[in-house]
Structure formats: C-alpha cells, structure tokens
Design an enzyme around this catalytic site. Structure first.
Site, short mmCIF file in Angstrom:
data_model
loop_
_atom_site.label_atom_id
_atom_site.label_comp_id
_atom_site.label_asym_id
_atom_site.label_seq_id
_atom_site.Cartn_x
_atom_site.Cartn_y
_atom_site.Cartn_z
N HIS A 29 -3.66 -4.89 -0.50
CA HIS A 29 -3.27 -5.50 0.77
C HIS A 29 -3.36 -7.03 0.67
CE1 HIS A 29 -3.16 -1.92 3.43
NE2 HIS A 29 -4.05 -1.44 2.56
N CYS A 47 0.84 -1.19 0.00
CA CYS A 47 0.00 0.00 0.00
C CYS A 47 0.88 1.25 0.00
CB CYS A 47 -0.99 -0.03 1.16
SG CYS A 47 -2.37 1.15 0.94
N GLU A 105 -2.47 -9.11 2.84
CA GLU A 105 -2.83 -9.64 4.15
C GLU A 105 -4.33 -9.56 4.40
OE1 GLU A 105 -2.37 -5.25 5.05
OE2 GLU A 105 -1.65 -6.71 3.58
#
Length: 218
Positions: free
Chosen positions: A199, A89, A201
């Site tokens: 992202h 990001c 994650e």
C-alpha cells in the site's frame, strides 16, 4: 509563474467499486499534487489522466464488485488506449489470470497471466513493513534507497511471473519482488499498467515518492 501559467494538475480517479481504502488513497494522491476524485462513474474514470484501482478483502468479492461496476470494461478500455492504470493490493491481484482462495478458483481480469495463491510463511497474513528488490531501471522506484520499506497487508500473492515478451519492439515488464516466507511479486510496471502488492498510500515518505513517480508519467 502566475496561477494562469501554472501547469494543470493531473486528474486521477480512485475507482470506488466497494472494495478499497479509497479515502486513504485520495489523501495520499492529493498530498503529492494530484487533482483527485473518488467515483464509480464510468465516463469520469475513463477520461481521467490516471486511474487507481484499490482493493482489500477476498479476490472473488473484489472481482464481483469490479464487474458490477463495469470496472473490467473500464480497465480494459483504458489500457487499449494506452491510458495509465495503477492497481494496489487486491487491485493488483485481480489483474492476473486467476485467484485461488480456500480451494475456490475465480477468474481475474487476465491482463497478465498468472495465479494468485496463498503465501507459504510461518506468519500469515504478511502484515507490516518490508523491503523490496526493485526491477532494474524502474520508474516507479526511482529515487528510492535500496533499504526503503513499504507497508504490506496480505495473505495471498503471485509467486511466479509468467508473461513472456517475444516481440523485440516491446519493452519487457519490470517486475519487483519481495520475500515473506517465499518470494512473491511486489510490483509490476508494464506499459500503461502499473501495480503494487503493498500500500503506497500507507507507506509514508517512500509511498509518497512512488505515487509522485507515477503521477509524473501521466
């Protein structure tokens, strides 16, 4: 294979400089088998197999936090030694030459030339799931279907890829694109330096596969 014979897990540091979803990154990396530590300790981060640089919020604030934590030196020294770094990001955006937010220009780490600027779209921020156009022969996106979706949250992006590789002995960077109102850089693989605007994650199974692919290169 006995425990004594098992291969050591790769040590990954999530660099904690005050800007980023460090706990989410820690959980996602541990889920795919990494030995993870959250720290801003320079030596620990320097000596890890992999370094993840997160980032949320404003470009200028992230750069200020990075410099205060010596993250600029850390990233530069690791890359000089060919040691892997993954930016996520705003942690990707700061790798470029500069960011412009609300008319204010801030110098980035300048690992890649280019400018981070506002997204031109009917709906901003770009928040939610989107597909990407993965670079040919991408290692990061290996094993992913073309319609895999990734989670984005951002109002700024890099719209033009400016790095030219004139040396025939250097592999050109692999640049992945996405579109929200206009095309923008969604991911880059460039030697030891990889980065994603989205992202991983927070991207479910698709994101877990990406992190697995990165860890395999460490």
């Amino acid at each position: 294979m006995s425990a004594a014979q098992s291969p050591a897990r790769k040590k990954v540091v999530v660099f904690d400089y005050g800007f980023g979803n460090v706990r989410s990154a820690e959980r996602a990396l541990a889920h795919v088998g990494a030995d993870v530590e959250i720290t801003r300790d320079y030596d620990t981060a320097m000596n890890a197999d992999g370094l993840l640089v997160p980032g949320v919020g404003a470009f200028a604030a992230c750069m200020r936090g990075l410099r205060e934590a010596r993250g600029d030196w850390l990233v530069g020294r690791r890359l000089a030694g060919g040691r892997p770094v993954l930016g996520i990001c705003v942690g990707m955006q700061v790798l470029f030459g500069r960011g412009i937010e609300h008319g204010v220009e801030t110098a980035g780490l300048d690992e890649w030339p280019g400018t981070v600027g506002p997204l031109k779209a009917e709906v901003v921020p770009h928040m939610g799931w989107n597909t990407v156009r993965a670079a040919a022969d991408s290692q990061l996106f290996a094993g992913q279907p073309a319609d895999a979706r990734y989670y984005f949250v951002h109002s700024y992006a890099v719209h033009d890829w400016e790095l030219e590789v004139g040396n025939e002995h250097l592999a050109p960077p692999k640049v992945t694109w996405a579109t929200h109102g206009e095309p923008f850089v969604a991911a880059v693989e460039n030697g030891a330096l990889w980065a994603t605007q989205f992202h991983p994650e927070k991207s479910g199974d698709a994101g877990a596969q990406l992190l697995t692919n990165w860890i395999r290169t460490l």
